[in-house]
Design a protein around this motif. Sequence first.
Motif, PDB file in Angstrom:
ATOM      1  N   ALA A 167       0.823  -1.215   0.000  1.00 21.92           N
ATOM      2  CA  ALA A 167       0.000   0.000   0.000  1.00 21.92           C
ATOM      3  C   ALA A 167       0.855   1.262   0.000  1.00 21.92           C
ATOM      4  CB  ALA A 167      -0.929  -0.007   1.211  1.00 21.92           C
ATOM      5  N   GLY A 169       3.497   1.600  -1.673  1.00 25.08           N
ATOM      6  CA  GLY A 169       4.123   1.752  -2.990  1.00 25.08           C
ATOM      7  C   GLY A 169       5.389   0.938  -3.171  1.00 25.08           C
ATOM      8  N   ARG A 254       0.189  -6.898 -10.754  1.00 25.91           N
ATOM      9  CA  ARG A 254      -0.178  -5.601 -10.179  1.00 25.91           C
ATOM     10  C   ARG A 254       0.414  -5.466  -8.767  1.00 25.91           C
ATOM     11  NH1 ARG A 254      -1.107  -1.797 -13.331  1.00 25.91           N
ATOM     12  NH2 ARG A 254      -2.248  -0.669 -11.724  1.00 25.91           N
ATOM     13  N   ARG A 256       0.080  -7.308  -6.172  1.00 28.75           N
ATOM     14  CA  ARG A 256      -0.773  -7.689  -5.031  1.00 28.75           C
ATOM     15  C   ARG A 256      -0.308  -9.004  -4.429  1.00 28.75           C
ATOM     16  NH1 ARG A 256      -4.774  -7.670  -9.398  1.00 28.75           N
ATOM     17  NH2 ARG A 256      -5.499  -5.555  -9.720  1.00 28.75           N
TER      18      ARG A 256
ATOM     19  N   ARG B  40      -9.788  -1.001  -0.584  1.00 29.80           N
ATOM     20  CA  ARG B  40      -8.718  -1.851  -1.132  1.00 29.80           C
ATOM     21  C   ARG B  40      -8.784  -1.901  -2.660  1.00 29.80           C
ATOM     22  NH1 ARG B  40      -6.095  -5.658   2.071  1.00 29.80           N
ATOM     23  NH2 ARG B  40      -6.001  -7.014   0.261  1.00 29.80           N
ATOM     24  N   ASP B  44      -6.119  -0.673  -5.598  1.00 29.30           N
ATOM     25  CA  ASP B  44      -5.659  -1.771  -6.461  1.00 29.30           C
ATOM     26  C   ASP B  44      -4.960  -2.878  -5.653  1.00 29.30           C
ATOM     27  OD1 ASP B  44      -5.330  -3.182  -8.764  1.00 29.30           O
ATOM     28  OD2 ASP B  44      -3.621  -2.040  -9.511  1.00 29.30           O
ATOM     29  N   LEU B  45      -5.446  -3.083  -4.427  1.00 29.86           N
ATOM     30  CA  LEU B  45      -4.882  -4.172  -3.608  1.00 29.86           C
ATOM     31  C   LEU B  45      -5.621  -5.487  -3.837  1.00 29.86           C
ATOM     32  CD1 LEU B  45      -4.291  -2.273  -0.259  1.00 29.86           C
ATOM     33  CD2 LEU B  45      -2.528  -3.266  -1.713  1.00 29.86           C
ATOM     34  N   GLY B  59      -5.740   4.181 -13.408  1.00 28.93           N
ATOM     35  CA  GLY B  59      -5.014   3.358 -12.445  1.00 28.93           C
ATOM     36  C   GLY B  59      -4.495   2.081 -13.066  1.00 28.93           C
ATOM     37  N   ALA B  60      -5.306   1.494 -13.967  1.00 29.32           N
ATOM     38  CA  ALA B  60      -4.938   0.214 -14.577  1.00 29.32           C
ATOM     39  C   ALA B  60      -3.731   0.361 -15.499  1.00 29.32           C
ATOM     40  CB  ALA B  60      -6.123  -0.344 -15.346  1.00 29.32           C
ATOM     41  N   MET B  62      -1.322   2.651 -15.087  1.00 31.40           N
ATOM     42  CA  MET B  62      -0.167   3.164 -14.340  1.00 31.40           C
ATOM     43  C   MET B  62       0.550   1.992 -13.655  1.00 31.40           C
ATOM     44  SD  MET B  62      -0.435   6.290 -11.641  1.00 31.40           S
ATOM     45  CE  MET B  62      -1.535   7.290 -12.616  1.00 31.40           C
ATOM     46  N   ALA B  63       1.879   2.082 -13.493  1.00 27.26           N
ATOM     47  CA  ALA B  63       2.597   1.035 -12.739  1.00 27.26           C
ATOM     48  C   ALA B  63       1.968   0.960 -11.345  1.00 27.26           C
ATOM     49  CB  ALA B  63       4.067   1.385 -12.645  1.00 27.26           C
ATOM     50  N   PRO B  64       1.683  -0.241 -10.840  1.00 29.10           N
ATOM     51  CA  PRO B  64       0.928  -0.347  -9.582  1.00 29.10           C
ATOM     52  C   PRO B  64       1.567   0.392  -8.407  1.00 29.10           C
ATOM     53  CG  PRO B  64       1.885  -2.473 -10.213  1.00 29.10           C
ATOM     54  CD  PRO B  64       2.044  -1.564 -11.375  1.00 29.10           C
ATOM     55  N   HIS B  65       2.913   0.340  -8.310  1.00 32.08           N
ATOM     56  CA  HIS B  65       3.539   1.016  -7.158  1.00 32.08           C
ATOM     57  C   HIS B  65       3.406   2.531  -7.275  1.00 32.08           C
ATOM     58  CE1 HIS B  65       6.721   0.434 -10.181  1.00 32.08           C
ATOM     59  NE2 HIS B  65       7.203   1.575  -9.741  1.00 32.08           N
ATOM     60  N   TRP B  67       0.827   4.060  -8.722  1.00 37.91           N
ATOM     61  CA  TRP B  67      -0.583   4.340  -8.376  1.00 37.91           C
ATOM     62  C   TRP B  67      -0.737   4.409  -6.857  1.00 37.91           C
ATOM     63  CZ3 TRP B  67      -5.003   6.049 -10.268  1.00 37.91           C
ATOM     64  CH2 TRP B  67      -6.184   5.762  -9.588  1.00 37.91           C
ATOM     65  N   ARG B  68      -0.140   3.443  -6.161  1.00 41.88           N
ATOM     66  CA  ARG B  68      -0.323   3.380  -4.700  1.00 41.88           C
ATOM     67  C   ARG B  68       0.464   4.469  -3.965  1.00 41.88           C
ATOM     68  NH1 ARG B  68       0.610  -2.442  -5.734  1.00 41.88           N
ATOM     69  NH2 ARG B  68      -1.434  -3.200  -6.380  1.00 41.88           N
ATOM     70  N   ARG B  69       1.451   5.046  -4.647  1.00 39.18           N
ATOM     71  CA  ARG B  69       2.146   6.179  -4.026  1.00 39.18           C
ATOM     72  C   ARG B  69       1.268   7.433  -4.104  1.00 39.18           C
ATOM     73  NH1 ARG B  69       8.044   4.573  -6.439  1.00 39.18           N
ATOM     74  NH2 ARG B  69       8.316   2.824  -5.016  1.00 39.18           N
ATOM     75  N   ARG B  72      -3.159   6.306  -1.616  1.00 39.04           N
ATOM     76  CA  ARG B  72      -2.590   5.575  -0.496  1.00 39.04           C
ATOM     77  C   ARG B  72      -3.675   5.002   0.413  1.00 39.04           C
ATOM     78  NH1 ARG B  72       2.333   7.018   1.457  1.00 39.04           N
ATOM     79  NH2 ARG B  72       2.928   6.703  -0.700  1.00 39.04           N
ATOM     80  N   PHE B  73      -3.614   3.712   0.646  1.00 38.04           N
ATOM     81  CA  PHE B  73      -4.574   3.035   1.528  1.00 38.04           C
ATOM     82  C   PHE B  73      -3.933   2.823   2.897  1.00 38.04           C
ATOM     83  CE2 PHE B  73      -5.845  -1.225   3.201  1.00 38.04           C
ATOM     84  CZ  PHE B  73      -7.154  -0.921   3.552  1.00 38.04           C
TER      85      PHE B  73
END
Lengths: 263, 198
Positions: A167, A169, A254, A256, B40, B44-45, B59-60, B62-65, B67-69, B72-73
């Motif tokens: 989460a 990153g 992704r 996960r 979540r 994208d978790l 989001g889909a 974008m590189a997942p990391h 996106w999460r930066r 933020r969850f």
Amino acid sequence: MNYISLSYWDLALASVLILANGMISIWFRLGLEKTLLINTTRMLVQLSLIGFVLKFIFVQTSPWWTIGLALIMVAVAGREVAARLTTRLKGWWSYGIGTTTMFFISISTTLLAVAFVISPDPWFAPRYVLPLLGMVLGNTLSGISLGLETLITTLKRERVSIEARIALGHKRFEAIEQPVRQALKTGMMPIINAMAASGVVSLPGMMTGQIMAGADPVEATKYQILIMFLIGGATASGTLLAVLGSAWRLSDERGRLRLDRLE
Amino acid sequence: MLSVKNLKVRGLAPISFDLHKGDLLVVRGPSGSGKSLLLRAIADLDEASGEITLDKGSGARMAPHNWRRKVRFLSAESGWWGEQVGAHFTELARAKKSANELGLAAKLFASPVAHLSSGERQRLSFVRALEGSPKVLLLDEPTSALDEVAAELMEKKILALQKDGVILVVVTHSTAQAERLATHTLTIEDGKTRFEAR
């Protein structure tokens, strides 16, 4: 070779010792009696059969007998990896990863020893190839099972901290680096420890067998050293492949964590 | 702008909403209704179909990391992987300042994680979630382990972030808290969702 041949009565006498295991299990209510009975029977049947099978294969002149038995041994070892795990990957993945890893690592290690170190004539000489493969498989199997068991239990136990990293990153393998490292360490430690103990605390099985069969102890030691190197290399690379393969399967593109892919 | 279109989360009807800079969406519903799963899915978790974009960036794609930066969850259960608290932070000076605003002493950063109370863990994981200045914060019950004073400081910080233009999605069981914070609400009931501006 000059050795004392064992009668079936000698083996029956020694089997009394295994009863101690059963008594401990009953006394402490460990519930291991059934498993002990099944596994002892398996050991008896499997070893008795392999004795006759090896006797048959040793007199054959075609390499296909050796290759055939080697493939059966690899397939059974792959199944055993999956069977030893308390939690498996869904579908064929545990069996697939175990068998594929076993196949590449044990075959390449054994071939390396046969082609460049021992160089028997003929090259497929089952007297050398099959015992070598068996020892590499047995030890690699333990390393891989321990590594995978540690990986899966650690991923489950540390799910919250791993998902916290995801989460924040962190990249896919960055987030699961600790469980992967722990799994590799656990898989490789037994053989590293065995090397330290061999020759002082323990006289390894192959060397003992050769000495009891009348071989020169110095020659037997050389073979044992070769075996330790083969097992060490095969266990490390086998554990690495199996752990990384499973870590890859338990995460996705992704980034996960995919514990839903476990049974 | 955070745009969620036809997001399908397990057990819920498809969800769509748009949030702009400074919006604060409070998600409400009974336990087990899917509030955390919604957060979540946005981060994208978990796998979920539908389209989520941030400032028109999908989001889909974008590189997942990355996106999460940006999105933020923060889970209700805080996760730690190192021995010392300080090892979990990359912007230590800034983190200490934020921690201070939440009533936490700087010396906590030198403590072992095992010595922290649940309230301290919750506030420190919130501070950690602020690293890298995410544009969207998805907070799952951010005050569940806090006493009244600490919860008040946390709400103050959340409102300050909102003022700075951060988009916030907050899950809470407290009606009073929802009243104090929300610019929008999403209510989940029997698998159906209702999005409203206040």
